[in-house]
Design a protein around this motif. Sequence first.
Motif, mmCIF file in Angstrom:
data_model
loop_
_atom_site.group_PDB
_atom_site.id
_atom_site.type_symbol
_atom_site.label_atom_id
_atom_site.label_comp_id
_atom_site.label_asym_id
_atom_site.label_seq_id
_atom_site.Cartn_x
_atom_site.Cartn_y
_atom_site.Cartn_z
ATOM 1 N N VAL A 158 0.970 -1.169 -0.043
ATOM 2 C CA VAL A 158 0.218 0.225 -0.214
ATOM 3 C C VAL A 158 0.787 1.370 0.042
ATOM 4 C CG1 VAL A 158 -1.940 -0.928 1.038
ATOM 5 C CG2 VAL A 158 -0.185 -0.232 2.729
ATOM 6 N N ASP A 159 0.272 2.184 -0.424
ATOM 7 C CA ASP A 159 1.009 3.556 -0.379
ATOM 8 C C ASP A 159 0.910 4.570 0.640
ATOM 9 O OD1 ASP A 159 2.306 2.775 -2.962
ATOM 10 O OD2 ASP A 159 0.426 3.511 -3.974
ATOM 11 N N ALA A 160 -0.265 4.269 1.557
ATOM 12 C CA ALA A 160 -0.646 5.085 2.431
ATOM 13 C C ALA A 160 -1.203 4.227 3.728
ATOM 14 C CB ALA A 160 -1.731 6.124 1.911
ATOM 15 N N PRO A 161 -1.412 4.698 4.711
ATOM 16 C CA PRO A 161 -2.073 3.945 5.945
ATOM 17 C C PRO A 161 -3.373 3.259 5.379
ATOM 18 C CG PRO A 161 -0.996 6.164 6.804
ATOM 19 C CD PRO A 161 -1.009 6.324 5.059
ATOM 20 N N LEU A 162 -3.495 2.207 5.867
ATOM 21 C CA LEU A 162 -4.782 1.227 5.611
ATOM 22 C C LEU A 162 -5.135 0.315 6.530
ATOM 23 C CD1 LEU A 162 -6.773 0.753 3.230
ATOM 24 C CD2 LEU A 162 -5.207 -0.983 2.401
ATOM 25 N N ARG A 163 -6.422 0.657 7.254
ATOM 26 C CA ARG A 163 -7.002 -0.145 8.045
ATOM 27 C C ARG A 163 -8.126 -0.495 7.669
ATOM 28 N NH1 ARG A 163 -4.087 4.708 9.788
ATOM 29 N NH2 ARG A 163 -5.814 5.470 9.362
ATOM 30 N N ILE A 164 -8.054 -1.992 7.715
ATOM 31 C CA ILE A 164 -9.624 -2.888 7.019
ATOM 32 C C ILE A 164 -9.722 -3.795 8.238
ATOM 33 C CG2 ILE A 164 -9.889 -4.738 5.272
ATOM 34 C CD1 ILE A 164 -7.181 -3.818 4.044
ATOM 35 N N ASP A 211 5.575 -4.012 5.122
ATOM 36 C CA ASP A 211 5.223 -2.830 6.002
ATOM 37 C C ASP A 211 4.787 -3.417 7.434
ATOM 38 O OD1 ASP A 211 4.547 -0.640 3.939
ATOM 39 O OD2 ASP A 211 3.465 -2.658 3.253
ATOM 40 N N ASP A 212 4.894 -2.356 8.359
ATOM 41 C CA ASP A 212 4.391 -2.630 9.966
ATOM 42 C C ASP A 212 2.936 -2.934 9.816
ATOM 43 O OD1 ASP A 212 6.844 -2.620 10.777
ATOM 44 O OD2 ASP A 212 7.002 -0.477 11.099
ATOM 45 N N VAL A 213 2.269 -3.834 10.212
ATOM 46 C CA VAL A 213 0.914 -4.166 10.350
ATOM 47 C C VAL A 213 0.694 -5.072 11.646
ATOM 48 C CG1 VAL A 213 1.127 -6.370 9.141
ATOM 49 C CG2 VAL A 213 -0.900 -5.223 9.073
ATOM 50 N N ASP A 259 -4.303 2.446 15.228
ATOM 51 C CA ASP A 259 -3.653 3.899 15.318
ATOM 52 C C ASP A 259 -2.477 3.322 14.314
ATOM 53 O OD1 ASP A 259 -5.030 5.279 16.789
ATOM 54 O OD2 ASP A 259 -4.094 4.921 18.563
ATOM 55 N N ALA A 260 -2.000 1.756 14.213
ATOM 56 C CA ALA A 260 -1.024 1.580 13.322
ATOM 57 C C ALA A 260 -1.107 1.851 11.907
ATOM 58 C CB ALA A 260 -0.923 0.107 13.448
ATOM 59 N N ASP A 261 -0.226 2.020 10.984
ATOM 60 C CA ASP A 261 -0.254 2.551 9.780
ATOM 61 C C ASP A 261 -1.085 1.525 8.964
ATOM 62 O OD1 ASP A 261 1.094 4.896 10.002
ATOM 63 O OD2 ASP A 261 2.896 4.077 9.248
ATOM 64 N N CYS A 262 -0.808 0.160 9.108
ATOM 65 C CA CYS A 262 -1.731 -0.966 8.394
ATOM 66 C C CYS A 262 -2.307 -1.664 9.646
ATOM 67 C CB CYS A 262 -0.745 -1.514 7.541
ATOM 68 S SG CYS A 262 -0.058 -0.614 6.102
ATOM 69 N N GLU A 278 -7.391 0.784 -2.457
ATOM 70 C CA GLU A 278 -6.594 2.018 -2.387
ATOM 71 C C GLU A 278 -6.900 2.794 -3.581
ATOM 72 O OE1 GLU A 278 -2.453 2.555 -0.475
ATOM 73 O OE2 GLU A 278 -2.075 1.399 -2.552
ATOM 74 N N ARG A 279 -7.200 2.204 -4.850
ATOM 75 C CA ARG A 279 -7.643 2.841 -5.910
ATOM 76 C C ARG A 279 -9.272 3.394 -5.525
ATOM 77 N NH1 ARG A 279 -4.932 -1.489 -8.932
ATOM 78 N NH2 ARG A 279 -6.829 -2.402 -8.856
ATOM 79 N N ARG A 280 -10.049 2.735 -4.951
ATOM 80 C CA ARG A 280 -11.370 3.116 -4.677
ATOM 81 C C ARG A 280 -11.481 4.312 -3.759
ATOM 82 N NH1 ARG A 280 -15.764 0.698 -6.546
ATOM 83 N NH2 ARG A 280 -15.194 -1.496 -7.631
ATOM 84 N N ILE A 281 -10.390 4.287 -2.542
ATOM 85 C CA ILE A 281 -10.316 5.272 -1.615
ATOM 86 C C ILE A 281 -9.716 6.338 -2.355
ATOM 87 C CG2 ILE A 281 -9.218 5.998 0.492
ATOM 88 C CD1 ILE A 281 -9.289 3.172 1.487
#
Length: 303
Positions: A40-46, A71-73, A168-171, A285-288
């Motif tokens: 991912v290119d930006a923080p993403l929480r799913i 990435d850190d997840v 709060d984590a990036d991913c 990511e594309r949809r967001i």
Amino acid sequence: MCEECGCHDGAGHAHGHPHGHDHDHDHDHDHADVETESAVDAPLRIAVTGKGGVGKTTLSAALSTRLASADDVVAVDADPDMNLAATIGCAEPPPVTEKRDLIEDRAGGDGLVRLSPDVEDVLESHSTRFGDGDRGRLLTIGAPEGANTGCMCAENSFVQSLVRSALDADCAVLDMEAGIEHLGRGTAGDVDAMIVVVGPSQSAVETAEGIRELATEMGVEDVYAVVNRVRGEEGETVREALALPVLETVPYDEDVAAAALSGRPPVEASDRLNVAAERILRGIERRIDGESSPSARPVEGDD
């Protein structure tokens, strides 16, 4: 057809959808990059949810493992069945709901409940590492203990604060209990996207619709479906029945089924599962970002 993953080639297979979602093939994945570059290119929480038995935990494990490759997840097993550790292939951390002394110390007891208990250190002390370079951390919530001990207010406050800390984590990937009724409104606001895993059954479609409605009420704007474990034309039938944009259609995978029987983590057994996770992350990511991201055709044809 892509010889490496079985994806149908090209983006020319498009058709109309009764809810306004196109379903052509967006075939832009780069096999050489799947395990070497950030997913991912930006923080993403799913948050991943759906009816029980549709492969929700398997998808959560694949997404978590793919993110942890670069990435850190933080992966959170919020399902009382607690199968995420085995599905990822890492040690099971102690379920936090079993830590009654810790909950009472941080969140209170005897009717005095702290609404925002201090849990900053709990994520580190009660999680286990996984993934390349131990970039992933797995936290297991566990089954509700308060139901057997009286008031659950302190436990609920503790768990909600802990989940918010994880987000709060990036991913982050949350493997939710079937449905999302237990996902508080404050926590829901911290989720970037929700994935509803849908199997080939009318009950799974109905569950997806109920989750969509509740997620909308809770303020989750980005809710998507992943159609899973389908054979032949089942995927098309399920997609047409859904009022959700479909990120991916994942056919029934013999490698995943064999892994389940042998006790081997499916993320280690199925390349197709990992490719699907990569495509799902890119699609979110594309949809967001507001880009067009039509749902892809199956990762592998399985007739």
